[in-house]
Design an enzyme around this catalytic site. Structure first.
Site, mmCIF file in Angstrom:
data_model
loop_
_atom_site.group_PDB
_atom_site.id
_atom_site.type_symbol
_atom_site.label_atom_id
_atom_site.label_comp_id
_atom_site.label_asym_id
_atom_site.label_seq_id
_atom_site.Cartn_x
_atom_site.Cartn_y
_atom_site.Cartn_z
ATOM 1 N N LYS A 1 -2.133 0.961 10.258
ATOM 2 C CA LYS A 1 -2.935 0.065 9.423
ATOM 3 C C LYS A 1 -2.373 -1.356 9.431
ATOM 4 O O LYS A 1 -3.121 -2.330 9.596
ATOM 5 C CB LYS A 1 -2.973 0.598 7.991
ATOM 6 N N THR B 1 -2.834 1.206 0.944
ATOM 7 C CA THR B 1 -2.082 0.510 1.990
ATOM 8 C C THR B 1 -0.743 0.093 1.402
ATOM 9 O O THR B 1 -0.682 -0.769 0.527
ATOM 10 C CB THR B 1 -2.843 -0.720 2.497
ATOM 11 N N LYS C 1 -1.515 -9.551 1.425
ATOM 12 C CA LYS C 1 -0.667 -8.394 1.120
ATOM 13 C C LYS C 1 -0.354 -7.605 2.398
ATOM 14 O O LYS C 1 0.806 -7.250 2.661
ATOM 15 C CB LYS C 1 -1.375 -7.479 0.122
#
Length: 293
Positions: free
Chosen positions: A168, A93, A243
């Site tokens: 995502k 990611t 994050k």
């Protein structure tokens, strides 16, 4: 197929093991000796350098911590070292811009590549039930799909290069905000004197139903077994949620998107992480909400 897999942490280790279970020969690399030992136990052949791991393979998969590492590993050790016909699949990611640049560089070097971040967490990585959101050309997706299917229950082509990462971070921004709303709702229900199992039974069948409640309930002993039943250990760490929310805030700023709920979720998770809770599952934020109340 012979597949190199780079990055054998909490997610990558299970993913590589599922490729072996599916009948592929897996060349595994990680900086951690412990991770390499686990990979060997799961049937992988381990290597101490990326360049050695990618030599002679049909595909290269990766699950790495951030965009800088992804860019460096592919630029220095994959492109020009893996066979030119290999399909490249980055499941990390990272930010959309880096994902697109790495793919552009890969295509210029003669490779097909997809960005294929995942949803599902450690349990799904181990069970092979991840959801993959894939960005890349139709040709690259067609080559990547059979490999990704060995590790997931759903493989969805989100669009062109970078679209997987975009999907995502949008998904996880929604997840972060909905988890906080779920947590504060349970905290309020308890203060109003409701039995939390009874409230769950009602809301899970009413308009308040959402994934954070019915699949990942933040209350111990309520709903299916979740990290809440294990003192908030395992699952999806708060530091990782933070994050992803930071990536979402950067993406929102880049396209001038108004995301007040996402921004507030990022602030609350930043506070929770700063208080030393980065290793706890992200649903543990219910503890802070109850304390503040």
């Amino acid at each position: 197929m012979k597949i190199a897999f780079i990055g054998l942490g909490n997610m990558g280790g299970g993913m590589a093991a599922n490729l072996v279970k599916a009948g592929h020969a897996v060349n595994a690399f990680d900086l951690s000796g412990e991770a390499l030992s686990r990979a060997q136990e799961n049937g992988c052949v381990t290597f101490t350098s990326v360049r050695d791991a990618v030599a002679g393979v049909d595909a290269v998969g990766s699950m790495l911590p951030n965009g800088k590492i992804v860019a460096r590993v592919f630029a220095d050790d994959v492109l020009g070292h893996a066979p030119q016909g290999a399909i490249l699949l980055d499941c990390s990611t990272i930010d959309v811009g880096t994902a697109r640049q790495v793919t552009t560089d890969a295509v210029a070097a003669g490779y097909d590549m997809v960005d294929a971040p995942v949803s599902g967490g450690i349990a799904a990585a181990n069970a092979g039930t991840l959801t993959f959101m894939v960005g890349g050309t139709g040709t690259a997706f067609a080559r990547a799909e059979p490999i990704l299917s060995c590790m997931g229950k759903a493989v969805i082509h989100a669009g062109a290069s970078g679209a997987g990462q975009a999907a995502k971070i949008c998904n996880n921004m929604l997840l972060g905000a909905s988890m906080i709303a779920t947590c504060e709702t349970f905290a309020m229900a308890e203060k109003l004197g409701l039995d939390l199992q009874t409230f769950y039974d009602i809301s899970s069948k009413a308009s308040g139903q959402n994934w954070s409640m019915t699949s990942y309930c933040p209350v111990p002993g309520v709903g299916p077994t979740t990290p809440a039943d294990n003192a908030y250990q395992g699952g999806f760490a708060t530091a990782l949620m933070l994050k992803d929310l930071k990536l979402a805030m950067e993406a929102a700023q880049s396209v001038n998107a108004d995301v007040p709920m996402g921004a507030r979720a990022a602030e609350l998770y930043a506070q929770f992480d700063k208080a030393g809770n980065g290793g706890l599952d992200f649903s543990a934020i219910i503890q802070t909400l109850k304390d503040q109340a």
